[in-house]
Design a protein around this motif. Structure first.
Motif, mmCIF file in Angstrom:
data_model
loop_
_atom_site.group_PDB
_atom_site.id
_atom_site.type_symbol
_atom_site.label_atom_id
_atom_site.label_comp_id
_atom_site.label_asym_id
_atom_site.label_seq_id
_atom_site.Cartn_x
_atom_site.Cartn_y
_atom_site.Cartn_z
ATOM 1 N N SER A 52 0.810 -1.219 0.000
ATOM 2 C CA SER A 52 0.000 0.000 0.000
ATOM 3 C C SER A 52 0.843 1.269 0.000
ATOM 4 O O SER A 52 0.398 2.318 -0.493
ATOM 5 N N ILE A 53 2.064 1.214 0.570
ATOM 6 C CA ILE A 53 2.891 2.418 0.620
ATOM 7 C C ILE A 53 4.036 2.369 -0.397
ATOM 8 O O ILE A 53 4.787 3.331 -0.515
ATOM 9 N N ALA A 54 4.167 1.257 -1.105
ATOM 10 C CA ALA A 54 5.215 1.150 -2.114
ATOM 11 C C ALA A 54 4.850 1.983 -3.332
ATOM 12 O O ALA A 54 3.664 2.209 -3.618
ATOM 13 N N PRO A 55 5.823 2.488 -4.073
ATOM 14 C CA PRO A 55 5.521 3.266 -5.294
ATOM 15 C C PRO A 55 4.669 2.435 -6.261
ATOM 16 O O PRO A 55 4.922 1.251 -6.463
ATOM 17 N N ARG A 56 3.669 3.055 -6.838
ATOM 18 C CA ARG A 56 2.769 2.323 -7.729
ATOM 19 C C ARG A 56 3.508 1.822 -8.970
ATOM 20 O O ARG A 56 3.149 0.795 -9.544
ATOM 21 N N THR A 57 4.545 2.563 -9.375
ATOM 22 C CA THR A 57 5.319 2.108 -10.538
ATOM 23 C C THR A 57 6.098 0.832 -10.211
ATOM 24 O O THR A 57 6.323 -0.014 -11.084
ATOM 25 N N LEU A 58 6.508 0.697 -8.950
ATOM 26 C CA LEU A 58 7.192 -0.537 -8.534
ATOM 27 C C LEU A 58 6.220 -1.710 -8.559
ATOM 28 O O LEU A 58 6.561 -2.806 -9.019
ATOM 29 N N ILE A 59 4.990 -1.475 -8.076
ATOM 30 C CA ILE A 59 3.974 -2.533 -8.096
ATOM 31 C C ILE A 59 3.659 -2.933 -9.533
ATOM 32 O O ILE A 59 3.496 -4.120 -9.847
ATOM 33 N N ALA A 60 3.613 -1.949 -10.406
ATOM 34 C CA ALA A 60 3.319 -2.248 -11.808
ATOM 35 C C ALA A 60 4.419 -3.091 -12.441
ATOM 36 O O ALA A 60 4.151 -3.913 -13.324
ATOM 37 N N ARG A 61 5.630 -2.914 -11.983
ATOM 38 C CA ARG A 61 6.750 -3.649 -12.585
ATOM 39 C C ARG A 61 6.918 -5.044 -11.990
ATOM 40 O O ARG A 61 7.128 -6.017 -12.704
ATOM 41 N N TYR A 62 6.803 -5.144 -10.664
ATOM 42 C CA TYR A 62 7.110 -6.416 -9.997
ATOM 43 C C TYR A 62 5.890 -7.104 -9.373
ATOM 44 O O TYR A 62 6.000 -8.256 -8.935
ATOM 45 N N GLY A 63 4.774 -6.420 -9.318
ATOM 46 C CA GLY A 63 3.603 -7.006 -8.684
ATOM 47 C C GLY A 63 3.609 -6.765 -7.183
ATOM 48 O O GLY A 63 4.595 -6.303 -6.610
ATOM 49 N N GLY A 64 2.498 -7.100 -6.546
ATOM 50 C CA GLY A 64 2.367 -6.838 -5.110
ATOM 51 C C GLY A 64 2.377 -8.084 -4.264
ATOM 52 O O GLY A 64 1.986 -8.027 -3.080
ATOM 53 N N ASP A 65 2.835 -9.216 -4.810
ATOM 54 C CA ASP A 65 2.790 -10.477 -4.060
ATOM 55 C C ASP A 65 4.098 -10.811 -3.346
ATOM 56 O O ASP A 65 4.085 -11.481 -2.317
ATOM 57 N N ASN A 66 5.205 -10.395 -3.904
ATOM 58 C CA ASN A 66 6.497 -10.793 -3.342
ATOM 59 C C ASN A 66 7.331 -9.578 -2.965
ATOM 60 O O ASN A 66 7.203 -8.496 -3.538
ATOM 61 N N GLY A 67 8.225 -9.810 -1.993
ATOM 62 C CA GLY A 67 9.165 -8.764 -1.596
ATOM 63 C C GLY A 67 8.619 -7.796 -0.579
ATOM 64 O O GLY A 67 9.219 -6.727 -0.374
ATOM 65 N N PHE A 68 7.538 -8.161 0.097
ATOM 66 C CA PHE A 68 6.949 -7.268 1.101
ATOM 67 C C PHE A 68 6.930 -7.968 2.466
ATOM 68 O O PHE A 68 7.202 -9.164 2.571
ATOM 69 N N GLY A 69 6.623 -7.179 3.482
ATOM 70 C CA GLY A 69 6.557 -7.733 4.837
ATOM 71 C C GLY A 69 7.898 -7.780 5.537
ATOM 72 O O GLY A 69 8.039 -8.432 6.573
ATOM 73 N N TRP A 70 8.899 -7.106 4.982
ATOM 74 C CA TRP A 70 10.200 -7.080 5.638
ATOM 75 C C TRP A 70 10.109 -6.235 6.919
ATOM 76 O O TRP A 70 9.568 -5.135 6.913
ATOM 77 N N GLN A 71 10.669 -6.781 8.001
ATOM 78 C CA GLN A 71 10.640 -6.080 9.276
ATOM 79 C C GLN A 71 11.926 -5.277 9.471
ATOM 80 O O GLN A 71 12.971 -5.619 8.923
ATOM 81 N N PRO A 72 11.876 -4.186 10.242
ATOM 82 C CA PRO A 72 13.080 -3.363 10.462
ATOM 83 C C PRO A 72 14.238 -4.187 11.013
ATOM 84 O O PRO A 72 14.075 -4.963 11.953
ATOM 85 N N ASN A 73 15.390 -4.021 10.413
ATOM 86 C CA ASN A 73 16.644 -4.676 10.812
ATOM 87 C C ASN A 73 16.588 -6.201 10.719
ATOM 88 O O ASN A 73 17.451 -6.888 11.264
ATOM 89 N N GLU A 74 15.597 -6.727 10.021
ATOM 90 C CA GLU A 74 15.491 -8.177 9.839
ATOM 91 C C GLU A 74 16.505 -8.654 8.797
ATOM 92 O O GLU A 74 16.758 -7.972 7.804
ATOM 93 N N VAL A 75 17.095 -9.830 9.034
ATOM 94 C CA VAL A 75 17.961 -10.447 8.028
ATOM 95 C C VAL A 75 17.059 -11.021 6.942
ATOM 96 O O VAL A 75 16.335 -11.989 7.161
ATOM 97 N N VAL A 76 17.095 -10.417 5.771
ATOM 98 C CA VAL A 76 16.200 -10.831 4.680
ATOM 99 C C VAL A 76 16.928 -11.628 3.604
ATOM 100 O O VAL A 76 16.283 -12.213 2.728
#
Length: 265
Positions: free
Chosen positions: A164-188
């Motif tokens: 919801s807060i990611a740039p809409r152009t990023l969602i258009a390029r990569y979709g909204g299913d993956n790469g989200f939910g990262w927590q602060p300072n989390e090892v990703v």
């Protein structure tokens, strides 16, 4: 068995033991040096990737930030820049690999393989771990891998927290299913570099062969010198004395005198 043969057998046993000990020590040292060389290459590759990421974040991203509202440029992503740079490197050096492996990536090519996922989990389980080093078999031979953790820093959150807060152009390029939910300072994820052992191992083998050939040549030269000295100073005088003693023991009083040259013995 003659005296000279017995002495040669004793010298041969000593030289063989010395050659085995020296060869083992040399081989161990050369293998350790080869591993340090490969490890240094891997560290240099990761440091280079970090420099590329910093350059992208500090100098390229500000130039492209105005375009994000209309079109998302992947060149603005530090991960993308480092990966693209090493893809160019692999065109000439396919045995070297670099990957920013992630458990939940936005770009599918960054998804961690099973063994990379194990490394990421190790970083998650040990908050103090800064590096993981290991050796793995590849189709091109053994490779040393060096990995460092990737954490979700403040600069990543706007794109990786929620769609919801990611740039809409990023969602258009990569979709909204993956790469989200990262927590602060989390090892990703983990930066993983693989460097082949083949070149360093070949150099170590050549150095080992040269050392053993040189050692064999030195031992052969010493053998010849020792044999010559023993024959001239020990074996020949003793043989002459033994021959005279044999004739005297048989009552031949016409035998020549014992040799009088040399030391009193």
């Amino acid at each position: 068995m003659s005296l000279l043969i017995r002495i040669n057998l004793a010298l041969g046993a000593v030289f063989l033991a010395a050659a085995l000990i020296a060869g083992y020590a040399c081989r161990t040292l050369l293998e350790a040096n080869a591993q340090r060389e490969v490890f240094a290459q891997a560290g240099l590759m990761i440091d280079s990737a970090l420099a590329i990421r910093d350059y992208t974040a500090n100098e390229i991203l500000p130039l492209l930030s105005g375009r994000i509202q209309n079109e998302f440029p992947p060149q603005s992503v530090p991960f993308y820049a480092a990966t693209q740079n090493f893809l160019r490197l692999r065109e000439r050096n396919p045995e070297y690999t670099y990957k920013e492996a992630t458990l939940n990536p936005m770009n599918p090519r960054d998804r961690a393989a099973d063994w990379e996922g194990d490394i990421i989990q190790r970083f998650r389980n040990d908050a103090h771990a800064r590096e993981v080093v290991g050796v793995r078999d590849t189709p091109m031979g053994k490779s040393l891998y060096l990995a460092r953790p990737i954490r979700n820093e403040a600069g990543c959150s706007p794109c990786h927290s929620t769609p919801s807060i990611a740039p809409r152009t990023l969602i258009a390029r990569y979709g909204g299913d993956n790469g989200f939910g990262w927590q602060p300072n989390e090892v990703v994820g983990a930066q993983v570099v693989s460097v082949p052992f083949a070149s360093a191992a070949a150099n170590a083998d050549r150095a080992f062969r040269a050392f053993m050939i040189s050692l064999g040549a030195v031992f052969a030269a010493v053998f010849l010198v020792v044999n010559a000295v023993l024959y001239l100073l020990v074996v020949r005088p003793v043989s002459q004395i033994a021959r005279v003693a044999d004739r005297l023991s048989l009552g031949d009083m016409s035998a020549e005198d014992f040799p009088r040259r040399g030391a009193k013995e």
